[in-house]
Scaffold this motif. Sequence first.
Motif, short mmCIF file in Angstrom:
data_model
loop_
_atom_site.label_atom_id
_atom_site.label_comp_id
_atom_site.label_asym_id
_atom_site.label_seq_id
_atom_site.Cartn_x
_atom_site.Cartn_y
_atom_site.Cartn_z
N ASP A 256 87.91 -14.50 132.57
CA ASP A 256 89.36 -14.88 132.17
C ASP A 256 89.30 -15.62 130.75
O ASP A 256 90.38 -15.34 129.94
CB ASP A 256 90.07 -15.52 133.23
CG ASP A 256 90.63 -14.77 134.59
OD1 ASP A 256 90.68 -13.57 134.21
OD2 ASP A 256 90.83 -15.19 135.44
N TRP A 260 91.27 -13.73 128.02
CA TRP A 260 92.32 -14.12 127.63
C TRP A 260 92.61 -15.02 126.47
O TRP A 260 93.53 -15.21 125.84
CB TRP A 260 93.36 -14.66 128.87
CG TRP A 260 93.40 -13.70 129.94
CD1 TRP A 260 92.62 -13.57 131.22
CD2 TRP A 260 93.98 -12.43 129.81
NE1 TRP A 260 93.00 -12.64 131.88
CE2 TRP A 260 93.80 -11.93 131.21
CE3 TRP A 260 95.07 -11.61 129.02
CZ2 TRP A 260 94.23 -10.55 131.31
CZ3 TRP A 260 95.62 -10.61 129.35
CH2 TRP A 260 95.32 -9.87 130.63
N GLN B 227 97.37 -2.94 145.95
CA GLN B 227 97.14 -1.80 145.16
C GLN B 227 97.92 -0.79 145.36
O GLN B 227 98.64 -0.15 144.54
CB GLN B 227 95.68 -1.54 144.95
CG GLN B 227 94.93 -2.73 144.44
CD GLN B 227 93.45 -2.32 144.45
OE1 GLN B 227 92.87 -2.15 143.44
NE2 GLN B 227 92.66 -2.33 145.53
N CYS B 252 98.71 -10.02 143.58
CA CYS B 252 97.50 -9.95 142.78
C CYS B 252 96.89 -8.48 142.48
O CYS B 252 96.64 -7.84 141.54
CB CYS B 252 96.22 -10.59 143.20
SG CYS B 252 96.46 -12.33 143.14
N ASP B 256 97.21 -6.05 139.10
CA ASP B 256 96.13 -5.32 138.57
C ASP B 256 96.38 -3.99 138.33
O ASP B 256 96.02 -3.38 137.37
CB ASP B 256 94.81 -5.66 139.47
CG ASP B 256 94.18 -6.94 139.24
OD1 ASP B 256 94.11 -7.48 138.19
OD2 ASP B 256 93.47 -7.53 140.33
N VAL B 257 97.09 -3.30 139.26
CA VAL B 257 97.32 -2.14 138.99
C VAL B 257 98.40 -1.98 137.95
O VAL B 257 98.15 -0.87 137.07
CB VAL B 257 98.17 -1.49 140.43
CG1 VAL B 257 98.84 -0.23 140.04
CG2 VAL B 257 97.15 -1.19 141.44
N ARG B 259 98.72 -3.72 135.32
CA ARG B 259 97.92 -3.95 134.11
C ARG B 259 97.16 -2.92 133.69
O ARG B 259 96.96 -2.40 132.58
CB ARG B 259 97.30 -5.32 134.06
CG ARG B 259 96.83 -5.68 132.99
CD ARG B 259 97.03 -7.25 132.61
NE ARG B 259 96.31 -8.04 133.60
CZ ARG B 259 96.85 -9.35 133.85
NH1 ARG B 259 98.00 -9.86 133.26
NH2 ARG B 259 96.30 -10.02 134.73
N TRP B 260 96.20 -2.58 134.77
CA TRP B 260 95.16 -1.92 134.06
C TRP B 260 95.34 -0.32 134.50
O TRP B 260 94.50 0.58 133.84
CB TRP B 260 93.85 -2.33 135.13
CG TRP B 260 93.41 -3.79 134.89
CD1 TRP B 260 93.52 -4.81 135.73
CD2 TRP B 260 93.03 -4.28 133.36
NE1 TRP B 260 93.28 -5.98 135.24
CE2 TRP B 260 92.85 -5.80 133.77
CE3 TRP B 260 92.77 -4.02 132.42
CZ2 TRP B 260 92.34 -6.88 132.94
CZ3 TRP B 260 92.32 -4.82 131.32
CH2 TRP B 260 92.22 -6.11 131.69
N ARG B 261 96.11 0.03 135.38
CA ARG B 261 96.39 1.66 135.62
C ARG B 261 97.56 2.02 134.75
O ARG B 261 97.49 3.09 134.32
CB ARG B 261 96.61 1.70 137.01
CG ARG B 261 95.41 1.39 137.89
CD ARG B 261 95.49 2.05 139.26
NE ARG B 261 94.52 1.47 140.28
CZ ARG B 261 94.46 1.53 141.37
NH1 ARG B 261 95.33 2.48 142.18
NH2 ARG B 261 93.69 1.12 142.22
N GLU B 284 93.69 -17.79 135.58
CA GLU B 284 94.42 -17.36 134.23
C GLU B 284 94.84 -16.17 134.06
O GLU B 284 95.72 -15.70 133.61
CB GLU B 284 93.13 -17.95 133.23
CG GLU B 284 93.92 -17.99 132.00
CD GLU B 284 92.82 -18.85 130.89
OE1 GLU B 284 91.77 -19.34 131.77
OE2 GLU B 284 92.98 -18.56 129.74
N GLY B 285 93.96 -14.96 134.90
CA GLY B 285 94.12 -13.89 134.86
C GLY B 285 95.37 -13.21 135.50
O GLY B 285 96.09 -12.18 135.45
N TYR B 286 95.85 -14.13 136.37
CA TYR B 286 97.30 -13.89 137.39
C TYR B 286 98.56 -14.44 136.86
O TYR B 286 99.48 -14.21 136.69
CB TYR B 286 96.79 -13.81 138.74
CG TYR B 286 95.99 -12.93 139.26
CD1 TYR B 286 96.08 -11.47 139.16
CD2 TYR B 286 94.47 -13.12 139.46
CE1 TYR B 286 95.17 -10.45 139.59
CE2 TYR B 286 93.57 -12.16 139.64
CZ TYR B 286 94.00 -10.91 140.02
OH TYR B 286 93.03 -9.87 139.96
#
Lengths: 344, 344
Positions: A256, A260, B227, B252, B256-257, B259-261, B284-286
């Motif tokens: 992360d 980020w 997802q 979460c 992720d879906v 953002r990444w897909r 941090e990623g969420y």
Amino acid sequence: MARKAASAKDVAELAGVSRAAVSRCFTPGASLSPKTRERILQAADQLGYQVNRLASGLIRNETGIVALIAAEISTPYRSHLLSALTERLQQAGKVALMINTDRSDDSVEQALRHAISYRTDAAIFLSGMPARSLAETCLRNGMRLVLINRDEERPGSLRLRLDDAEAGRRAVALLLAAGCKRLGLASSAADTPSLTERERGFREAATAAGAEFIEERRGPTSYETGQELGMALLTQPNRPDGIFCTTDLMACGIIDVARWRFGIAIPDDLSLIGFDDIAQAGWEGYALTTFSQPIEEIAAKSVDWLISGEQKNEAEEVLLEPKLIMRRTVRQIYVSDTEDRRQQ
Amino acid sequence: MARKAASAKDVAELAGVSRAAVSRCFTPGASLSPKTRERILQAADQLGYQVNRLASGLIRNETGIVALIAAEISTPYRSHLLSALTERLQQAGKVALMINTDRSDDSVEQALRHAISYRTDAAIFLSGMPARSLAETCLRNGMRLVLINRDEERPGSLRLRLDDAEAGRRAVALLLAAGCKRLGLASSAADTPSLTERERGFREAATAAGAEFIEERRGPTSYETGQELGMALLTQPNRPDGIFCTTDLMACGIIDVARWRFGIAIPDDLSLIGFDDIAQAGWEGYALTTFSQPIEEIAAKSVDWLISGEQKNEAEEVLLEPKLIMRRTVRQIYVSDTEDRRQQ
DNA sequence: CTGAAAGCGCTTACAG
DNA sequence: CTGAAAGCGCTTACAG
């Protein structure tokens, strides 16, 4: 209002048999005529009778309780293992007594005393170690001990270990094969046997390969520590392009921070390998290449050993292999671009 | 080899007193001269004596064991609550018996029978519900019941609930205030009381506000379901720009879906609100905006009620407020750009 | 303050 | 196959 559950005596009276008979009815293998059994079962059902495991444990010197002794039980890896253990135990007709420690010798001793006072059939240690003398007391009382990922042994106990050092070595090989020029070792300051071994393996292999590497060790084993580790490692003038992190939880923090705060592309600019294979490592945002702990196997072996077998006086030991789980945080350079596409 | 721990008799003999005296030595408040106490303590220490809680439980009709009955115990929210409960219980001198269920009536009944057979002082339900008749049996035996986030009540038990519907309503208000034009409700198909309430609150408020919304419900409550939910919601011809997801774990997966897909920017193109405030929501990623369950309060209230107080015949109920944790998955439009910067 | 005795609910040789 | 009896390790009135 009766504050007492039905007892064998009540059932015996209702069924018109002796107390001994109802006891036999609930002990597998005891001789009892089908007719009597039938009558007893019916009476028991009517009264909602459940044999009192306290009393039977007292007599039979076997309670069916096994103590699970662990610190930080809500951590992903720990709770997963605890869950597997609990489940297996239940399937084997045992029941799990959960005891929380803070890893200090004192609290571990406290935990074991609790276990002793409930005369648990066994204690499984996921954290800390019982003092030698206490462990002997346990064994003398017929209590069985299993030690998971502990560094010492205790006579008469089962010790389950992972080849942590080998994982450290393989991580180095993998990172080097991915073309990493400058390695990093990231770990907490917890000084837990597993972590120390993983670190040792890494250093050994890196040194043997003549690879340049830096290391950072600090804090407790947590996501937040991972963030700090990431900051420390990635602000270096000549930052590493391949990191082995001794724990997935911390690796997530590093990812992360890299992504980020520094906009570092993974795995293009930074390769990363973790350890544990916690659920989050498989999440799309991390897709962390890591080593998995064979949790189901650990749980299975532990309870199999507990329920079967005679007590021996030597310590038994089994060494398990962590398995490499390839995901997407290590750059793959062996495969050419076109092959890469074909593989997908 | 002695397979028996030291008993009160052994201690009594060594100290030259009666069995009754050593019993008194270990029951708080019993009258005993300082001299005798000293002698007994010394003998006990020498023998490694621990009072046998099985025997004392049998006599005193109080074992100090409380059963924790739950499904999916390795899930972030669940393991956190279990950890808090275990800790509080230990501080209160109790000990936690962990029982895993699969939520089916059968396995819940099984769990409760286990609890009964060990004569636990209490059972805390985090999943499932005891059948009415069984619950009555428990109460009659003096066992106390606490129900956490369950939808029914049982006489004599403590029920702890969250105002889940209110959270659903607040989520709608928040999303609308953030300028979302098309709302989404994402949930699992678990039909758990908490989830159903959160959904209800959302629908109610969305309908009242005349807001357009779509909903998706499917699968178990997991990251993977998140997802799927993300795929289902974000492939809609007119996809939502503001989603309330009844659980962080699933949220979460949606993030992720997205953002990444789909490369959807959060919160610019999609606002998202979760529930539970699991550890990962703070990663941090969420940085997930969510409602937190007051876990420490739930644990504290549960064990306070257990250890204190008389058994009553009505059910007690306490309603707790989930707290909104503002992080970075909801767009902020009320604050102008410059003010925004000043705030940081 | 202290001890002898009864009793908690069970299991297990021992006889029959 | 079945019951009477002893005993597991404790606690708790009851007397003194």
